[in-house]
Enzyme design. Structure first.
Site, PDB file in Angstrom:
ATOM      1  N   ALA A   1       0.635  -1.135   0.365  1.00 38.00           N
ATOM      2  CA  ALA A   1      -0.460  -0.602   0.234  1.00 38.00           C
ATOM      3  C   ALA A   1       0.523   1.479  -0.020  1.00 38.00           C
ATOM      4  O   ALA A   1       0.654   2.330  -0.781  1.00 38.00           O
ATOM      5  CB  ALA A   1      -0.580   0.065   1.108  1.00 38.00           C
ATOM      6  N   GLU A   2       1.903   0.974   0.789  1.00 35.90           N
ATOM      7  CA  GLU A   2       2.810   2.079   1.094  1.00 35.90           C
ATOM      8  C   GLU A   2       4.134   2.682   0.146  1.00 35.90           C
ATOM      9  O   GLU A   2       4.348   4.144  -0.055  1.00 35.90           O
ATOM     10  CB  GLU A   2       3.497   1.786   2.601  1.00 35.90           C
ATOM     11  CG  GLU A   2       3.681   3.498   2.426  1.00 35.90           C
ATOM     12  CD  GLU A   2       3.737   3.311   4.568  1.00 35.90           C
ATOM     13  OE1 GLU A   2       4.768   4.797   4.307  1.00 35.90           O
ATOM     14  OE2 GLU A   2       3.895   2.724   4.984  1.00 35.90           O
ATOM     15  N   ALA A   3       4.530   1.245  -0.173  1.00 35.52           N
ATOM     16  CA  ALA A   3       5.768   1.440  -1.142  1.00 35.52           C
ATOM     17  C   ALA A   3       5.955   0.640  -1.736  1.00 35.52           C
ATOM     18  O   ALA A   3       5.100  -0.581  -2.209  1.00 35.52           O
ATOM     19  CB  ALA A   3       7.043   1.450  -0.124  1.00 35.52           C
TER      20      ALA A   3
ATOM     21  N   ASP B   1       4.564  -5.166  12.557  1.00 40.57           N
ATOM     22  CA  ASP B   1       3.919  -5.591  12.068  1.00 40.57           C
ATOM     23  C   ASP B   1       4.263  -6.562  11.899  1.00 40.57           C
ATOM     24  O   ASP B   1       4.535  -7.255  10.706  1.00 40.57           O
ATOM     25  CB  ASP B   1       4.156  -5.228  10.171  1.00 40.57           C
ATOM     26  CG  ASP B   1       3.006  -5.669   9.645  1.00 40.57           C
ATOM     27  OD1 ASP B   1       1.780  -6.049  10.122  1.00 40.57           O
ATOM     28  OD2 ASP B   1       3.205  -5.543   8.261  1.00 40.57           O
TER      29      ASP B   1
END
Lengths: 210, 350
Positions: A13-15, A123
């Protein structure tokens, strides 16, 4: 900063992750993405802070002999981190191996050591633990941060516990007790203290009720 | 008892062959709503009344419940009139069984039991969050969306996984709508003509300036209480205009929920994003979610206010889905459940 011969690995999602050769070492390039939906000022600040925290956490862990990827290069302008590629398989593919107990014991020790440095991973799942030649490596520190709070450390362990419960329910008891054994061997916290905190965190969950 | 069951069963079979009409009663929080919908998905009525506490004060459940008790008979009559129906033409009585505020929930349950007994029609208790998802799927023509449910009482990211609607991320303290409301109240903004969320949105639109505020996403979970304190404190310091503070609060809080929705979308590999709840009325939030969805080649749908805000239609519709797939409930089993989680509902219609 531009790199050559990027080999696309995966998109989270982020990278985005790419496999590259950096000074002849097989490496991973992790590049955070700009989000068009976010206010540009907020986006810039978040990506920069997260890149900074992630690289600081990795460097601190590495200097304290925890098995994490070595950071080779950080570029704040493009929110990029270049780190060693850990050549192995994720722990989730080892849950049926005969050494599963030892692996979780070792993971517990690593997490205990990490928490002693006041680092929480953020995480901890069985996808973010890589087994390389029998050794346990922690990867993906994208949500990691420095924190001395028992609460954050408890949440860290709880995330792992929930992963075990939802995706490896058949080994949850063995794995969890091995993990706690390893954790209490290295951690400054004692088992009772940490278990009590896990219980209160679970209880506090919104609408958990019954 | 055998007799009652037989009648219900028999009626169920009769109904299944044709279109059925369901009335839905909802009063889990400060709103009380009555909706009527057919099994074809045609909305015949959607009536609502909101309990308004005095300016500067929040909702006290007991007072809201009193308001709902007062309003239900009127709203039911009005809904039937709008739908041009005789009471006897109703085939099913649906109500919100939970989650929500106890005293408020008990009002829709009492009204539903009364209707069910008077009309001699089956009763179905519905989960509030599941109903939000189902009406969204119906009106957004979506199959399997990641649902962002943001209101004054809830902030959750819900999606289908292993046959249940599971909560993937949620607020660890106060809900998003509550954060906006309390900020507005603290700043004494006037919400007598429009909901506080709208008031904050209107101020926010007048500023492009952004002040950095605490952005708290913990994995998939969110926290708004620190953001609320920081925004209120900065606003009261008088260094920035109220417009700038409203804009900064929105930009920060909406980016947080959008990020969590994005994580769920990427993690679960779905391609639809749905927003519902009172805060879904905010156009800046919808714009952000739409941008995020297009970055992931996904479709976005924002429910319009009448069906996004707590309403009776969503309850009526979910009641139909449950009833048509064989769900039956006895009056004895209609006690309300304040902490009813969506995960507990078996999705027999999916």
């Amino acid at each position: 900063m531009e790199f050559e011969n990027l080999e696309f690995m995966s998109r989270a999602a982020e990278a985005e992750l790419f496999k590259i050769q950096y000074m002849d070492i097989p490496c991973v390039l992790k590049r955070r993405k700009k989000k068009s939906y976010r206010n540009p000022q907020l986006d810039q600040s978040l990506n920069q802070k997260r890149t900074q925290t992630e690289s600081n956490v990795l460097a601190t862990a590495l200097l304290n002999d925890i098995n994490v990827p070595t950071v080779r290069l950080v570029d704040y302008a493009s929110f990029s981190i270049v780190m060693d590629y850990i050549d192995g398989k994720p722990l989730k593919e080892h849950v049926d191996s005969p050494t599963v107990k030892e692996l979780f014991l070792e993971l517990g020790k690593q997490v205990g050591n990490l928490h002693n440095l006041d680092i929480v991973h953020g995480d901890l799942t069985t996808s973010n633990v890589i087994i390389k030649k029998g050794e346990v490596f922690l990867i993906d520190f994208g949500l990691a941060k420095f924190s001395s709070s028992l609460e954050d450390k408890g949440v860290d362990l709880l995330v792992l516990y929930r992963t075990l419960l939802s995706t490896h329910s058949h080994i949850v008891d063995t794995a969890w007790s091995a993990l706690l054994d390893g954790y209490t061997q290295t951690s400054k916290l004692n088992r009772k203290e940490i278990l009590k905190r896990l219980e209160t965190i679970e209880k506090r969950k919104r609408y958990s009720g019954h | 008892m055998i007799h009652t069951l037989f009648i219900l069963h028999w009626e169920g079979n009769m109904i299944m062959n044709g279109t059925i009409i369901s009335i839905g009663l909802e009063s889990s929080a400060d709103k009380c709503g009555v909706g009527i919908i057919t099994s074809e998905g045609e909305i015949l009525a959607n009536e609502r009344s909101t309990y308004k506490p005095p300016i500067g004060e929040g909702v006290i459940p007991r007072d809201a419940a009193e308001h709902h008790g007062d309003q239900f008979p009127k709203l039911i009559a009005k809904a039937l009139q709008k739908a041009k129906l005789e009471p006897s033409e109703i085939d099913l009585v649906s109500f919100t069984q939970g989650s929500g505020m106890g005293p408020c929930l008990r009002m829709d349950a009492i009204a539903a039991r009364t209707l069910s007994v008077i009309l001699d029609k089956p009763i179905v208790g519905v989960n509030h969050q599941v109903a939000h998802v189902e009406i969204g799927r119906l009106l957004g023509e979506m199959d399997d969306p990641v649902v962002l449910y943001v209101s004054g009482g809830n902030s959750q990211v819900i999606a289908l996984s292993e046959n249940r609607y599971r909560v993937f991320g949620e607020t660890l303290d106060i809900p998003l709508g509550n954060c906006l409301d309390v900020f507005g109240r603290e700043m004494m903004l006037d919400a007598s003509k429009a909901p506080m969320g709208k008031v904050v949105e209107d101020y926010a639109r007048l500023s492009d300036e952004y002040v950095e505020l605490p952005y708290v996403v913990k994995g998939m979970d969110l926290s708004f209480s620190g953001l609320l304190t920081a925004t209120t404190r900065t606003a009261k310091s008088g260094k920035y205009s109220i417009e700038t503070m409203c804009n900064s609060l929105q930009e920060t809080a909406f980016a947080m929920v959008t990020e969590v929705a994005e994580r769920a979308l990427a993690h679960l590999g779905k391609d639809e994003v749905l927003v519902t709840g009172g805060v879904a009325a905010n156009s800046r939030l919808k714009e952000m979610l739409n941008d995020m969805a297009s970055e992931h080649s996904s479709r976005f749908f924002g429910l319009p206010a009448p069906t996004a805000i707590d309403n009776g239609v969503m309850i009526a519709w979910t009641g139909i889905l449950m009833h048509q797939n064989g769900y039956r409930q006895r009056i004895e089993d209609t006690a309300v459940r304040q902490q009813f989680r969506p995960e507990e509902v078996e999705l027999i219609w999916r």
